[in-house]
Design an enzyme around this catalytic site. Sequence first.
Site, PDB file in Angstrom:
ATOM      1  N   LYS A  94       0.558  -1.305   0.009  1.00  0.00           N
ATOM      2  CA  LYS A  94      -0.105  -0.163   0.011  1.00  0.00           C
ATOM      3  C   LYS A  94       1.276   1.173   0.308  1.00  0.00           C
ATOM      4  O   LYS A  94       0.600   2.364  -0.296  1.00  0.00           O
ATOM      5  CB  LYS A  94      -1.048   0.320   0.997  1.00  0.00           C
ATOM      6  CG  LYS A  94      -2.053  -1.638   1.193  1.00  0.00           C
ATOM      7  CD  LYS A  94      -3.158  -1.398   0.295  1.00  0.00           C
ATOM      8  CE  LYS A  94      -3.764  -2.212   0.407  1.00  0.00           C
ATOM      9  NZ  LYS A  94      -3.585  -3.837   0.708  1.00  0.00           N
TER      10      LYS A  94
HETATM   11  C1  PLP Z   1      -4.770  -4.625   0.155  1.00  0.00           C
HETATM   12  C2  PLP Z   1      -3.672  -5.785   0.499  1.00  0.00           C
HETATM   13  C3  PLP Z   1      -4.164  -7.131  -0.839  1.00  0.00           C
HETATM   14  C4  PLP Z   1      -4.966  -6.282  -1.685  1.00  0.00           C
HETATM   15  O1  PLP Z   1      -4.784  -5.611  -2.837  1.00  0.00           O
HETATM   16  P1  PLP Z   1      -5.901  -4.701  -3.696  1.00  0.00           P
HETATM   17  O2  PLP Z   1      -5.052  -4.568  -4.518  1.00  0.00           O
HETATM   18  O3  PLP Z   1      -7.262  -4.245  -2.279  1.00  0.00           O
HETATM   19  O4  PLP Z   1      -7.110  -6.445  -3.794  1.00  0.00           O
HETATM   20  C5  PLP Z   1      -3.119  -8.202  -0.743  1.00  0.00           C
HETATM   21  N1  PLP Z   1      -2.023  -8.258  -0.039  1.00  0.00           N
HETATM   22  C6  PLP Z   1      -1.888  -7.160   0.948  1.00  0.00           C
HETATM   23  C7  PLP Z   1      -0.462  -7.978   1.682  1.00  0.00           C
HETATM   24  C8  PLP Z   1      -2.957  -5.999   0.974  1.00  0.00           C
HETATM   25  O5  PLP Z   1      -2.180  -5.162   2.265  1.00  0.00           O
END
Ligand code: PLP
Length: 494
Positions: free
Chosen positions: A109
């Site tokens: 993120k």
């Molecule tokens: C947010 C997240 C996901 C999923 O990603 P999306 O963009 O919501 O599909 C997968 N793995 C981790 C560690 C995340 O923080």
Amino acid sequence: MEYISTRNIAATACSSAQAIIAGIAPDGGLYVPKNFPAYDLAKLKDNDYLGLAKDIFGLYLSDFNKQQIEAIVKAAYPESAFGRDIAPVQKVGDFYLLELFHGPTAAFKDMALQALPHLLTTSMALTGQKDDVVILVATSGDTGKAALEGFCDVEHCSIIVFYPADGVSEIQEKQMLTTGGQNTTIIAVNGNFDDCQTAVKQVFADQQLATKMANHNLSFSSANSINFGRLLPQIVYYFDAYRQLCLKHNLPLGEAIDVAVPTGNFGNILAAFYAKQMGLPIANLICASNSNDVLADAISTGLYNRKRPFYQTGSPSMDILVSSNFERFLYEIYGRDAAATANAMQKLNSEGQFTIEAETCQKMQALIYGGKADDQQAAVTIKDIFAKHNYVLDPHTAVGYYVAQQYQAETAAKRPLVLASTASPYKFANTVLKALDIDCQGLNGSEQLQLLAQKTVTNIPNSLAKINNLPQRVKTIINKEEIAATVAKVLELK
Ligand SMILES: *Cc1c(COP(=O)(O)O)cnc(C)c1O
């Protein structure tokens, strides 16, 4: 570049700055670029991550000038926060792992949320927006901390994060509650992530609250991946991964790859799809779900049905049944038919499900493969990969790894496969230790980190190593019905 809503049949367009400030379109749809700009692959070889980010931001943010884009990219990805490679590719077993967790909160993120505050404040300057912005976030764990880090003490912005009280890992919660900043608020909600996300969406749509906000010169925006400003930075690393494959792994330029992504809200995999639309040679997308397998089912059957049990899994950032960004994908497979998209979303809202017609479904399946791995399968994968390759997967990436193997076994595909590695295993030390059959009973969060480091001979990411020494806030828990009132209280609205 203009932006239109996935649900707006009349297609009134806005600028990228406006789309980033608004987060969600007034008709409830999501902003998408009016078309996909092409990126010339020949430009990859002499580029680096920052250069690529500048190029790609430039293509989408035509209302920003060059200096602004340079400043945003420079501020977002300093070497001090991300290391030199920013998102290095590692060959692990049969796959190329794209490590997206070298930022300040150890999850992918950061790749977007370190850029979003700069995109947003520049957008505010461009549009002459005088209101201060209030960022509302619903998080299943990783977004919350990454958004808090990104927006902490950013001028003219404040941020309120809601997370499911029992739906995040101990370390994730601790990361959030040790955030500094005068403009940050963190609140636990009795309920699951979907409850948080639905309640936050209602706050966005609350006209009474909007009027009060306007009277106080405040307006809402979103740091969730419905905001186009979240998606844009994510497109960059798929191009960069391809560049690294060409440069370091002898991939001939132009040759097709597959991309697998552990998926929750469908933001990360959508960015890979957007990269494909821009000309990156991606043959297949592999969408990996955990036991909350609504997407895996939707892709293999054409029926998106959220009326199913909700599971708390060892990969909590994927514990999602209403995958917001799937709407943007649907819009594309419907051939950009806003009426069809709006109709499907309306059905999802009122009936809890919608069906993708056979012809469109086939079109979808030609682009994307959906699979799932439960906690047990993810744990076995973590153990297996550590034993064979001495590499520690986080539980989300393990779900992706499992499904990517399944995909190759089922389809006999042999293309180079890039797997998005979305978090440091240390963020989920408890789950990873158990998967590795290492006894961690009775250990607290930081003891688990130490043990994982010792047993796997790897390093605890700096940002996690230090959280034990930071002052921690008191946990505030509310019911989901109280979210709107809580927002009003935090902002001291009258
Ligand atoms: C947010 C997240 C996901 C999923 O990603 P999306 O963009 O919501 O599909 C997968 N793995 C981790 C560690 C995340 O923080």
